[in-house]
Write a protein that holds these residues in place. Structure first.
Motif, PDB file in Angstrom:
ATOM      1  N   ARG A 108      12.641  -6.459  11.780  1.00  0.00           N
ATOM      2  CA  ARG A 108      13.364  -5.425  11.026  1.00  0.00           C
ATOM      3  C   ARG A 108      14.451  -4.782  11.873  1.00  0.00           C
ATOM      4  O   ARG A 108      15.570  -4.560  11.399  1.00  0.00           O
ATOM      5  CB  ARG A 108      12.394  -4.350  10.523  1.00  0.00           C
ATOM      6  CG  ARG A 108      11.423  -4.850   9.494  1.00  0.00           C
ATOM      7  CD  ARG A 108      10.705  -3.729   8.771  1.00  0.00           C
ATOM      8  NE  ARG A 108      10.140  -2.704   9.618  1.00  0.00           N
ATOM      9  CZ  ARG A 108       8.888  -2.687  10.074  1.00  0.00           C
ATOM     10  NH1 ARG A 108       8.061  -3.677   9.786  1.00  0.00           N
ATOM     11  NH2 ARG A 108       8.456  -1.692  10.813  1.00  0.00           N
ATOM     12  N   VAL A 141      15.437  -1.450   5.894  1.00  0.00           N
ATOM     13  CA  VAL A 141      14.797  -2.755   6.045  1.00  0.00           C
ATOM     14  C   VAL A 141      13.295  -2.524   5.891  1.00  0.00           C
ATOM     15  O   VAL A 141      12.669  -1.916   6.755  1.00  0.00           O
ATOM     16  CB  VAL A 141      15.114  -3.397   7.416  1.00  0.00           C
ATOM     17  CG1 VAL A 141      14.563  -4.808   7.481  1.00  0.00           C
ATOM     18  CG2 VAL A 141      16.608  -3.401   7.688  1.00  0.00           C
ATOM     19  N   SER A 142      12.719  -2.997   4.794  1.00  0.00           N
ATOM     20  CA  SER A 142      11.315  -2.714   4.515  1.00  0.00           C
ATOM     21  C   SER A 142      10.383  -3.657   5.273  1.00  0.00           C
ATOM     22  O   SER A 142      10.809  -4.662   5.850  1.00  0.00           O
ATOM     23  CB  SER A 142      11.037  -2.819   3.019  1.00  0.00           C
ATOM     24  OG  SER A 142      10.958  -4.169   2.637  1.00  0.00           O
ATOM     25  N   LYS A 143       9.107  -3.342   5.222  1.00  0.00           N
ATOM     26  CA  LYS A 143       8.103  -4.163   5.896  1.00  0.00           C
ATOM     27  C   LYS A 143       7.971  -5.543   5.268  1.00  0.00           C
ATOM     28  O   LYS A 143       7.411  -6.446   5.879  1.00  0.00           O
ATOM     29  CB  LYS A 143       6.745  -3.460   5.878  1.00  0.00           C
ATOM     30  CG  LYS A 143       6.685  -2.281   6.819  1.00  0.00           C
ATOM     31  CD  LYS A 143       5.287  -1.705   6.855  1.00  0.00           C
ATOM     32  CE  LYS A 143       5.208  -0.563   7.847  1.00  0.00           C
ATOM     33  NZ  LYS A 143       3.847  -0.013   7.925  1.00  0.00           N
ATOM     34  N   SER A 168       8.225  -5.139  13.090  1.00  0.00           N
ATOM     35  CA  SER A 168       9.228  -4.181  13.566  1.00  0.00           C
ATOM     36  C   SER A 168      10.334  -4.850  14.377  1.00  0.00           C
ATOM     37  O   SER A 168      11.488  -4.423  14.316  1.00  0.00           O
ATOM     38  CB  SER A 168       8.572  -3.077  14.391  1.00  0.00           C
ATOM     39  OG  SER A 168       8.012  -3.596  15.568  1.00  0.00           O
ATOM     40  N   SER A 216      18.527  -4.846  11.289  1.00  0.00           N
ATOM     41  CA  SER A 216      19.251  -3.575  11.265  1.00  0.00           C
ATOM     42  C   SER A 216      20.409  -3.581  12.261  1.00  0.00           C
ATOM     43  O   SER A 216      21.519  -3.138  11.945  1.00  0.00           O
ATOM     44  CB  SER A 216      18.284  -2.439  11.579  1.00  0.00           C
ATOM     45  OG  SER A 216      18.934  -1.210  11.567  1.00  0.00           O
ATOM     46  N   VAL A 267      10.281  -7.548   4.932  1.00  0.00           N
ATOM     47  CA  VAL A 267      11.178  -8.434   5.673  1.00  0.00           C
ATOM     48  C   VAL A 267      10.481  -9.017   6.897  1.00  0.00           C
ATOM     49  O   VAL A 267      10.708 -10.173   7.249  1.00  0.00           O
ATOM     50  CB  VAL A 267      12.471  -7.688   6.072  1.00  0.00           C
ATOM     51  CG1 VAL A 267      13.369  -8.550   6.931  1.00  0.00           C
ATOM     52  CG2 VAL A 267      13.213  -7.229   4.832  1.00  0.00           C
ATOM     53  N   LYS A 293      15.560 -12.488   6.780  1.00  0.00           N
ATOM     54  CA  LYS A 293      14.739 -12.740   7.966  1.00  0.00           C
ATOM     55  C   LYS A 293      15.152 -14.053   8.618  1.00  0.00           C
ATOM     56  O   LYS A 293      15.274 -15.083   7.961  1.00  0.00           O
ATOM     57  CB  LYS A 293      13.264 -12.803   7.565  1.00  0.00           C
ATOM     58  CG  LYS A 293      12.324 -13.061   8.707  1.00  0.00           C
ATOM     59  CD  LYS A 293      10.888 -13.084   8.228  1.00  0.00           C
ATOM     60  CE  LYS A 293       9.938 -13.343   9.378  1.00  0.00           C
ATOM     61  NZ  LYS A 293       8.537 -13.320   8.920  1.00  0.00           N
TER      62      LYS A 293
END
Length: 116
Positions: A54, A44-46, A51, A58, A48, A87
């Motif tokens: 994300r 899950v990259s930034k 933290s 996850s 999205v 998101k």
């Protein structure tokens, strides 16, 4: 039974040698491994979100996979990449997206009910 992919070499192998399908929320890469169990990797990259977002995505992906793990084929490395569209989505949307991709990869039979 399932383990997780641990390092970037394992992820890279799946990206390079695996087959991918995508939908609005997720991208799934699948590659055969030499083991008798599945290994799952979640990315899950930034893009999205922060933290908290994300980690929530996850957890939703991991839980959806866990609840449907018994009906999957074994001996596969699976990488699931969350797209920015995931998101703010709830469990049922993420789970149905994951099951849709699993059916496309033929790692789950389409006759099995979706256990939301």
């Amino acid at each position: 039974m399932s383990e997780s992919l641990k390092n970037s070499q394992q992820f890279g192998n799946v990206y390079k040698n695996g087959k991918s399908f995508a939908n609005k929320y997720l991208v799934m890469y699948v590659c055969k491994n030499e083991l008798s169990i599945n290994r799952l990797g979640i990315s899950v990259s930034k893009k999205v979100g922060n933290s908290v977002v994300r980690h929530r995505i996850s957890r939703l992906i991991r839980e959806s996979y866990r609840l449907n793990d018994s009906i999957s084929n074994s001996g596969l490395d699976i990488v699931i990449v969350a797209r920015a569209g995931s998101k703010g989505k709830n469990y049922s949307e993420i789970s149905s997206a994951l099951m849709h991709l699993a059916k496309l990869h033929k790692i789950i039979s389409s006759s099995e009910p979706d256990r939301n």
